[in-house]
Scaffold this active site. Sequence first.
Site, mmCIF file in Angstrom:
data_model
loop_
_atom_site.group_PDB
_atom_site.id
_atom_site.type_symbol
_atom_site.label_atom_id
_atom_site.label_comp_id
_atom_site.label_asym_id
_atom_site.label_seq_id
_atom_site.Cartn_x
_atom_site.Cartn_y
_atom_site.Cartn_z
ATOM 1 N N ARG A 115 16.397 38.861 45.579
ATOM 2 C CA ARG A 115 16.695 39.054 44.160
ATOM 3 C C ARG A 115 15.409 39.420 43.441
ATOM 4 O O ARG A 115 14.540 38.578 43.216
ATOM 5 C CB ARG A 115 17.351 37.798 43.602
ATOM 6 C CG ARG A 115 18.742 37.556 44.164
ATOM 7 C CD ARG A 115 19.660 38.764 43.920
ATOM 8 N NE ARG A 115 21.081 38.409 44.037
ATOM 9 C CZ ARG A 115 22.075 39.165 43.551
ATOM 10 N NH1 ARG A 115 21.805 40.324 42.954
ATOM 11 N NH2 ARG A 115 23.326 38.786 43.696
ATOM 12 N N GLY A 152 23.356 31.549 25.952
ATOM 13 C CA GLY A 152 22.388 31.727 24.882
ATOM 14 C C GLY A 152 22.000 33.178 24.655
ATOM 15 O O GLY A 152 21.619 33.548 23.546
ATOM 16 N N GLU A 207 25.220 51.553 48.937
ATOM 17 C CA GLU A 207 23.881 52.154 48.953
ATOM 18 C C GLU A 207 22.911 51.240 48.199
ATOM 19 O O GLU A 207 23.206 50.794 47.096
ATOM 20 C CB GLU A 207 23.972 53.524 48.262
ATOM 21 C CG GLU A 207 22.675 54.272 48.102
ATOM 22 C CD GLU A 207 22.286 55.058 49.356
ATOM 23 O OE1 GLU A 207 23.141 55.263 50.245
ATOM 24 O OE2 GLU A 207 21.107 55.444 49.442
ATOM 25 N N GLU A 245 34.794 43.164 47.075
ATOM 26 C CA GLU A 245 33.417 42.707 47.289
ATOM 27 C C GLU A 245 33.314 41.839 48.546
ATOM 28 O O GLU A 245 32.347 41.948 49.304
ATOM 29 C CB GLU A 245 32.907 41.931 46.069
ATOM 30 C CG GLU A 245 32.709 42.789 44.827
ATOM 31 C CD GLU A 245 31.507 43.740 44.925
ATOM 32 O OE1 GLU A 245 30.686 43.590 45.857
ATOM 33 O OE2 GLU A 245 31.405 44.634 44.073
ATOM 34 N N GLU A 270 19.702 38.163 19.701
ATOM 35 C CA GLU A 270 19.531 39.197 20.735
ATOM 36 C C GLU A 270 20.317 38.766 21.964
ATOM 37 O O GLU A 270 20.236 37.590 22.343
ATOM 38 C CB GLU A 270 18.071 39.299 21.147
ATOM 39 C CG GLU A 270 17.107 39.581 20.026
ATOM 40 C CD GLU A 270 15.680 39.274 20.471
ATOM 41 O OE1 GLU A 270 14.847 40.174 20.381
ATOM 42 O OE2 GLU A 270 15.424 38.137 20.911
ATOM 43 N N GLU A 299 22.084 48.188 48.938
ATOM 44 C CA GLU A 299 22.442 46.770 49.044
ATOM 45 C C GLU A 299 22.054 46.277 50.442
ATOM 46 O O GLU A 299 22.457 46.882 51.441
ATOM 47 C CB GLU A 299 23.951 46.605 48.814
ATOM 48 C CG GLU A 299 24.419 45.178 48.600
ATOM 49 C CD GLU A 299 25.883 45.121 48.142
ATOM 50 O OE1 GLU A 299 26.176 44.324 47.247
ATOM 51 O OE2 GLU A 299 26.724 45.867 48.695
#
Lengths: 180, 180
Positions: free
Chosen positions: A66, A117, A140, A94, A40, A142
């Site tokens: 975060r 991984g 917007e 950026e 996965e 941020e």
Amino acid sequence: MTGKDLSEHPISSEEVYAGGFFRVHRDRVRLPDGKETVREYVRHPGAVAIVALHEDGRVLLERQYRYPLARDFIEIPAGKLEAGEPHERTARRELLEETGYAARDWTRIGVMHTAIGYSDEGIELWLARGLDKREQALDEGEFLEVLELPFADALAMVRDGRITDAKTVAALLWVRAFGT
Amino acid sequence: MTGKDLSEHPISSEEVYAGGFFRVHRDRVRLPDGKETVREYVRHPGAVAIVALHEDGRVLLERQYRYPLARDFIEIPAGKLEAGEPHERTARRELLEETGYAARDWTRIGVMHTAIGYSDEGIELWLARGLDKREQALDEGEFLEVLELPFADALAMVRDGRITDAKTVAALLWVRAFGT
């Protein structure tokens, strides 16, 4: 690469989640010993991150909340790649949007894979010098605060655990180890 | 942390994928300006990674195929946390299983967050010294090759891009910068 073949080969692939900016795949895979397993992983568009240095050695950092970890982090400016946009252009865009600085000199440091991984994300690391102040223009949704700290202070924050973001730790220590 | 409050607050949370070792959440979130947005992220059990050093300075590395990026990577020994298992015990177990080495001296380096934009994964970094050779015991479905390289050679591989795995780049450069 020398040594024995460790390759795993896809048997089938299923997209189990399609999100706003990443997707999750679940593949049936043939292992080197012939057995089957499931892998996965996140498919991510990739990103850039920038060590931006003033002439006097100060480095541009950002304080940003975060959500996955529910706290603020101190990190270098960064952003996701847009489809078809060259990395250096993303880096310039950026840096300007997030910090309000344009840079004259751009040097690629290298690529870093953040979570091999379970994700295909690669972050292109750039060094930016020759900074000129322009206008910050956050996206917007941020919210961040720009910090301009002596490089030694940033390293001290890596050492004592105030900076734990992988791209920031790796990029600052890279510049410390191999110079600019 | 000083400065303005950048916190984002959950309004609702939905588990959109439950996988074998990670889950994906999609939350509605209140931003600092009162607006709403969506945050998607991986919930990961966490991991440990180990810089294991011989007395003569050689470091233990592994070559391992990483399916999300469809190629081999050179990385330090690492493994996912088991629920309720102390980090140091996970580190001891993974080092022994993957490389066949037991270590007498264990020092915690710190924690690193690999992908703060979309994952809550934290990797606990450990330094292991006083290595004694025992028996390698790989998990089912785990295939890797152990390398024992001079530390300077490992750093050269970081510099020239043969090592790009974030935990490995960060951990090796940490030891280079701040010593053992």
